[in-house]
Design a protein around this motif. Structure first.
Motif, mmCIF file in Angstrom:
data_model
loop_
_atom_site.group_PDB
_atom_site.id
_atom_site.type_symbol
_atom_site.label_atom_id
_atom_site.label_comp_id
_atom_site.label_asym_id
_atom_site.label_seq_id
_atom_site.Cartn_x
_atom_site.Cartn_y
_atom_site.Cartn_z
ATOM 1 N N LYS A 1 -10.595 5.333 32.144
ATOM 2 C CA LYS A 1 -9.628 5.903 33.106
ATOM 3 C C LYS A 1 -8.990 4.808 33.961
ATOM 4 O O LYS A 1 -7.784 4.835 34.208
ATOM 5 C CB LYS A 1 -10.339 6.933 34.007
ATOM 6 C CG LYS A 1 -10.698 8.230 33.301
ATOM 7 C CD LYS A 1 -11.076 9.319 34.282
ATOM 8 C CE LYS A 1 -12.359 9.035 35.003
ATOM 9 N NZ LYS A 1 -12.776 10.156 35.894
ATOM 10 N N GLU A 2 -9.789 3.838 34.397
ATOM 11 C CA GLU A 2 -9.263 2.751 35.219
ATOM 12 C C GLU A 2 -8.251 1.911 34.441
ATOM 13 O O GLU A 2 -7.202 1.516 34.977
ATOM 14 C CB GLU A 2 -10.408 1.868 35.719
ATOM 15 C CG GLU A 2 -11.277 2.520 36.781
ATOM 16 C CD GLU A 2 -12.420 1.619 37.195
ATOM 17 O OE1 GLU A 2 -12.246 0.384 37.149
ATOM 18 O OE2 GLU A 2 -13.490 2.146 37.565
ATOM 19 N N LEU A 3 -8.567 1.618 33.183
ATOM 20 C CA LEU A 3 -7.642 0.841 32.357
ATOM 21 C C LEU A 3 -6.310 1.576 32.214
ATOM 22 O O LEU A 3 -5.238 0.970 32.288
ATOM 23 C CB LEU A 3 -8.256 0.593 30.979
ATOM 24 C CG LEU A 3 -9.442 -0.372 30.929
ATOM 25 C CD1 LEU A 3 -10.105 -0.340 29.555
ATOM 26 C CD2 LEU A 3 -8.999 -1.793 31.254
ATOM 27 N N ASN A 4 -6.391 2.876 32.031
ATOM 28 C CA ASN A 4 -5.178 3.676 31.909
ATOM 29 C C ASN A 4 -4.374 3.660 33.207
ATOM 30 O O ASN A 4 -3.144 3.541 33.187
ATOM 31 C CB ASN A 4 -5.541 5.104 31.509
ATOM 32 C CG ASN A 4 -4.340 6.005 31.368
ATOM 33 O OD1 ASN A 4 -4.140 6.925 32.149
ATOM 34 N ND2 ASN A 4 -3.500 5.735 30.379
ATOM 35 N N GLN A 5 -5.077 3.745 34.331
ATOM 36 C CA GLN A 5 -4.393 3.719 35.619
ATOM 37 C C GLN A 5 -3.711 2.379 35.860
ATOM 38 O O GLN A 5 -2.732 2.300 36.611
ATOM 39 C CB GLN A 5 -5.396 4.020 36.737
ATOM 40 C CG GLN A 5 -5.833 5.480 36.761
ATOM 41 C CD GLN A 5 -7.074 5.724 37.601
ATOM 42 O OE1 GLN A 5 -7.592 4.799 38.241
ATOM 43 N NE2 GLN A 5 -7.566 6.943 37.601
ATOM 44 N N GLU A 6 -4.213 1.323 35.216
ATOM 45 C CA GLU A 6 -3.592 0.003 35.336
ATOM 46 C C GLU A 6 -2.410 -0.167 34.386
ATOM 47 O O GLU A 6 -1.784 -1.222 34.360
ATOM 48 C CB GLU A 6 -4.623 -1.098 35.078
ATOM 49 C CG GLU A 6 -5.544 -1.345 36.243
ATOM 50 C CD GLU A 6 -6.179 -2.723 36.208
ATOM 51 O OE1 GLU A 6 -5.875 -3.506 35.282
ATOM 52 O OE2 GLU A 6 -6.974 -3.016 37.108
ATOM 53 N N GLY A 7 -2.132 0.854 33.574
ATOM 54 C CA GLY A 7 -0.938 0.813 32.746
ATOM 55 C C GLY A 7 -1.156 0.692 31.258
ATOM 56 O O GLY A 7 -0.192 0.605 30.489
ATOM 57 N N ILE A 8 -2.426 0.691 30.807
ATOM 58 C CA ILE A 8 -2.699 0.599 29.377
ATOM 59 C C ILE A 8 -2.714 2.004 28.779
ATOM 60 O O ILE A 8 -3.411 2.898 29.275
ATOM 61 C CB ILE A 8 -4.035 -0.108 29.100
ATOM 62 C CG1 ILE A 8 -3.993 -1.545 29.629
ATOM 63 C CG2 ILE A 8 -4.351 -0.105 27.605
ATOM 64 C CD1 ILE A 8 -5.307 -2.307 29.462
ATOM 65 N N THR A 9 -1.958 2.200 27.720
ATOM 66 C CA THR A 9 -1.952 3.467 26.985
ATOM 67 C C THR A 9 -3.199 3.501 26.101
ATOM 68 O O THR A 9 -3.544 2.508 25.458
ATOM 69 C CB THR A 9 -0.681 3.586 26.142
ATOM 70 O OG1 THR A 9 0.460 3.474 27.008
ATOM 71 C CG2 THR A 9 -0.622 4.922 25.412
ATOM 72 N N ILE A 10 -3.868 4.648 26.058
ATOM 73 C CA ILE A 10 -5.145 4.773 25.346
ATOM 74 C C ILE A 10 -5.032 5.812 24.245
ATOM 75 O O ILE A 10 -4.573 6.936 24.481
ATOM 76 C CB ILE A 10 -6.284 5.201 26.298
ATOM 77 C CG1 ILE A 10 -6.366 4.301 27.539
ATOM 78 C CG2 ILE A 10 -7.608 5.267 25.545
ATOM 79 C CD1 ILE A 10 -6.925 2.944 27.322
ATOM 80 N N LEU A 11 -5.467 5.430 23.040
ATOM 81 C CA LEU A 11 -5.672 6.396 21.949
ATOM 82 C C LEU A 11 -7.157 6.384 21.643
ATOM 83 O O LEU A 11 -7.713 5.373 21.202
ATOM 84 C CB LEU A 11 -4.849 6.015 20.714
ATOM 85 C CG LEU A 11 -4.977 6.949 19.506
ATOM 86 C CD1 LEU A 11 -4.660 8.401 19.871
ATOM 87 C CD2 LEU A 11 -4.079 6.482 18.356
#
Length: 235
Positions: free
Chosen positions: A180-190
């Motif tokens: 979740k933190e990585l996504n909040q930093e702007g990384i799109t996750i699959l």
């Protein structure tokens, strides 16, 4: 805005069809999850995107570019990082050497240092174990190392295949918090994940894949409350 578009993709292993014309879309900034049983085609979908298996028909568009059947190493240059099932770290290399392998395409030492510090911010244990051989670490630590190595690439799209597999519940919670933190930093996750509840809980959208076909799709809350999903994957 679509970052990744999979259009009617079919993939085979020899004479066995693994993907049967799937359509998947991942928008920039989203967490999208694929759920399904073993052998449903989840891992094959990620491998088709990253270039580890060949697409027979259909196409894959990433950031406006056709990437179907491009060599896997070329896709990494586009900003696609793939953490495969089973972690696949280099067991005889140290933690530091594993991380630097993730930055193989980066020549700027300042950028490498900056990315190392970012990895250590998420995974402080890795900083403590820099000279330890990867193969001597616990399963949870190896998962952190695999994710850290992927982050060294500086990805725009991070594909995670079963990141919670075989891990203790407390480590699983940590891994999902970091996602979740990585996504909040702007990384799109699959995200491919058998822990369907955890995956759908953090996902913006999800797809249910069965026998190589997309059977259901919707936002995370819709799929958690779907009766078929509850019976098959959340019971």
């Amino acid at each position: 805005m679509s970052l990744l578009q999979i259009n009617r993709v079919e993939t085979y292993y020899g004479g066995i069809q693994a993907l049967k014309g799937i359509d998947v879309q991942v928008n920039k900034g989203e967490i999208v999850t694929l759920i399904g049983s073993n052998g449903a085609g989840k891992s094959t979908t990620l491998k088709s995107i990253s270039g580890l298996v060949k697409v027979k028909t259909g196409n894959i568009i990433y950031n406006g570019q056709e990437i179907s059947n491009r060599p896997a190493h070329e896709n990494t240059f586009l900003g696609i990082a793939h953490v495969p099932e089973g972690r696949r770290i280099f067991p005889k290399l140290t933690v530091k050497e594993n991380l630097l392998m993730g930055a193989f395409s980066v020549k700027n030492k300042a950028i490498i240092k900056e990315r190392l510090e970012r990895v250590f911010r998420y995974f402080p244990k890795l900083k403590e174990r820099l000279e330890q051989k990867g193969g001597t670490m616990s399963g949870g630590e190896q998962q952190m190392l695999a994710m850290g190595r992927a982050l060294m690439l500086g990805p725009d799209l991070l594909m995670l295949d079963e990141p919670s597999m075989g891990l203790a519940p407390i480590i699983v919670e940590q891994i999902f918090e970091i996602i979740k933190e990585l996504n909040q930093e702007g990384i799109t996750i699959l995200l491919v994940e058998q822990n369907a509840f955890q995956a759908l809980h953090i996902a913006d959208r999800g797809y249910v894949i069965q026998n190589g076909e997309i059977k259901l799709q919707g936002n995370g809350k819709e799929l958690i409350s779907n009766h078929e999903v509850q019976e098959a994957y959340l019971a």
